[in-house]
Design an enzyme around this catalytic site. Structure first.
Site, PDB file in Angstrom:
ATOM      1  N   GLU A 213      18.637  10.107  -6.009  1.00  0.00           N
ATOM      2  CA  GLU A 213      18.001  10.882  -7.423  1.00  0.00           C
ATOM      3  C   GLU A 213      17.285  12.191  -6.843  1.00  0.00           C
ATOM      4  O   GLU A 213      16.120  12.258  -6.187  1.00  0.00           O
ATOM      5  CB  GLU A 213      17.075  10.035  -8.092  1.00  0.00           C
ATOM      6  CG  GLU A 213      17.665   8.848  -8.627  1.00  0.00           C
ATOM      7  CD  GLU A 213      18.612   8.927  -9.897  1.00  0.00           C
ATOM      8  OE1 GLU A 213      18.509  10.232 -10.558  1.00  0.00           O
ATOM      9  OE2 GLU A 213      19.378   8.322 -10.133  1.00  0.00           O
ATOM     10  N   CYS A 247      10.676  16.650 -11.526  1.00  0.00           N
ATOM     11  CA  CYS A 247      12.056  17.138 -11.114  1.00  0.00           C
ATOM     12  C   CYS A 247      12.929  17.550 -12.328  1.00  0.00           C
ATOM     13  O   CYS A 247      13.732  18.197 -12.084  1.00  0.00           O
ATOM     14  CB  CYS A 247      12.844  15.689 -10.646  1.00  0.00           C
ATOM     15  SG  CYS A 247      12.691  14.273 -11.831  1.00  0.00           S
TER      16      CYS A 247
END
Ligand code: NAD
Length: 466
Positions: A213, A247
């Protein structure tokens, strides 16, 4: 923590797993319940410790962006787990009508979780929910950049779980590197693309399956039909939460050239309304890490030196620690640091476009981002934008929302990640989909066995039909 301790931890978990390779629904549900209790019974302590490690982080942000989505994911997993665990019946072709086919989701074993600093609870316990729901054991490596939070997470995990169920490995970069080289049954790493590459190289030694990720530059695009003031409000929310250290924060915004000024004014007004000067500072978070802070400042200074227009909001900020006021960078050159690297802070480049198709191409020719934000009320424009771009996830007419949808997979693509989790996809991500074929009465392979006669020839002709 030493490398030997890590190995002992893994050995202990694997032995416990081998004694119960398919935990019952009741065991899994009890483990999920314990995560819920850990969060609820320690909410204030968790918010406080994260804030101390950040220098200052709004308790609202820790609650809204970490604890609330975790509780949502727990509720979702608890109510769907029994169905997820059921074998899935699968079809068979006409020559195999004598078979029954199904998929059984088996636990993988021991899964490693590597956690970045920006959402220390969400990104440790979010994967943990899916991992425990799927019947695995887990080892967590929190970020060394948040020492107090990591210590509290380690203590709480120790209070609510046996070390052979879930264990925490604290330590610096050397321990992180050793952790990534352990022979886990699966490893999920959340962090930067650069470190993700190193983790993938270490995992390769044991062929450890990986979920990565990662980060990247997530664009927002405001279509010509969409009111810029509305878009600016949602983009300011997504960008300024956690001071841009998210993010999936919008990294830059594509706006029609003629509306650049209006967008900038609306964004700055919105930032100032979110964090008013007269209020005692409570809600605007700090930046973590001297290096990241300096990198961001040098990116802004580079643009200033190259004559790029900068607009900064006048807001209330914490007096201690590192922080930067929300700053817009209007029409920066493509070869500056802020347009080449993930920003990860409250600085937002505005990129003008003259033609919507060209704006979509601008996104398409760059590395595939983790998230994409499309603002339009026009169905044709929405479809065009969705079909002509590639990204991890998308929110249309808002920001960040896709991450909190428990029934959507979450993950990047290419340089922004490999593999998605959350909800049912998370359960499947941390399970082995074991395909099972069972002969009921007649095994059809007996008709095709040597010595080959007319039946075998007929069968061969039938099987190679078009
Ligand atoms: P990072 O890559 O620096 O660190 C992440 C983890 O890697 C930490 O636990 C650290 O201990 C470990 N690590 C550091 N050096 C290592 C090495 N040499 N070998 C093995 N492990 C090592 O990331 P960060 O600065 O903590 O987080 C910010 C980045 O994470 C941003 O790029 C952001 O976009 C990304 N991110 C992605 C997601 C997502 O869900 N895709 C979520 C949050 C953050």
């Amino acid at each position: 923590m030493t490398i030997d301790t890590l190995q002992t931890m893994l050995k202990r978990q694997r032995e416990a797993f081998d004694d119960d390779i398919y935990p019952s629904f009741a065991i899994r549900r009890d483990r999920l319940d314990r995560i819920g209790r850990l969060l609820k019974e320690n909410q204030t302590a968790l918010c406080e410790v994260v804030s101390r490690d950040f220098g200052h982080r709004s308790h609202h942000e820790t609650t809204q962006l970490e604890i609330a989505p975790l509780m949502g994911a727990l509720r979702h997993a608890r109510s769907h787990l029994r169905r997820w665990m059921k074998p899935e019946r699968r079809g068979r072709s006409i020559e195999f009508l004598q078979l029954s086919n199904w998929v059984q989701y088996q636990p993988l074993g021991v899964v490693g979780i590597m956690v970045p600093w920006n959402y220390p609870l969400l990104l440790a316990l979010g994967p943990l929910i899916d991992i425990l729901a799927a019947g695995n054991r887990a080892m967590i490596k929190p970020s060394e950049l948040l020492p107090e939070s990591s210590a509290l997470i380690a203590r709480l995990i120790g209070d609510y779980f046996k070390p052979e169920e879930v264990a925490v490995a604290e330590g610096g970069v050397e321990i992180a590197a050793a952790f990534s080289a352990l022979p886990f049954d699966h490893l999920i790493f959340t962090g930067s693309t650069a470190v993700g590459r190193k983790v993938m190289a270490s995992a390769a030694a044991h062929l450890t399956p990986l979920t990565l990720e990662l980060g990247g530059k997530s664009p927002a695009i405001v279509a010509p039909d969409y009111p810029v003031g509305e878009a600016a409000r949602d983009i300011a929310f997504g960008k300024l939460m956690n001071a841009g250290q998210t993010c999936i924060a919008p990294d830059y915004v594509l706006v029609e050239r003629g509306k650049l000024e209006a967008f900038a004014a609306a964004f700055i007004a919105q930032a100032e309304a979110f964090y008013p000067r007269q209020a005692a500072q409570k809600h605007y978070s700090n930046l973590v890490g001297e290096r990241a802070y300096r990198r961001l400042l040098s990116g802004v200074e580079e643009c200033r030196a190259r004559g790029v227009k900068l607009v900064t909001a006048d807001i209330a900020m914490s007096a201690k620690g590192l922080n930067i006021a929300p700053t817009l960078v209007v029409d920066p050159p493509a070869d500056c640091l802020l347009m080449e690297e993930e920003i990860f802070g409250p600085v937002l480049p505005l990129v003008p476009y003259d033609d919507f198709d060209a704006a979509l191409k601008f996104i398409r020719v760059r590395p595939r981002p983790l998230a994409l934000y499309i603002f339009t009320h026009n169905g044709v424009t929405e479809r065009k934008a969705l079909l002509n771009t590639v990204s991890g996830n998308v929110t249309v007419n808002g920001t960040l929302l896709h991450i909190a949808q428990n029934d959507l997979p979450f993950g990047g693509i290419g340089p922004s990640g490999i593999g998605a989790y959350h909800g049912h996809e998370g359960f499947k991500r941390f399970s082995h989909a074991r395909g099972i074929a069972k002969v009921r009465i007649l095994n059809p392979a007996r008709l095709a066995m040597p010595p080959y006669g007319r039946v075998a020839e007929f069968l061969a002709r039938f099987m190679i039909r078009g």
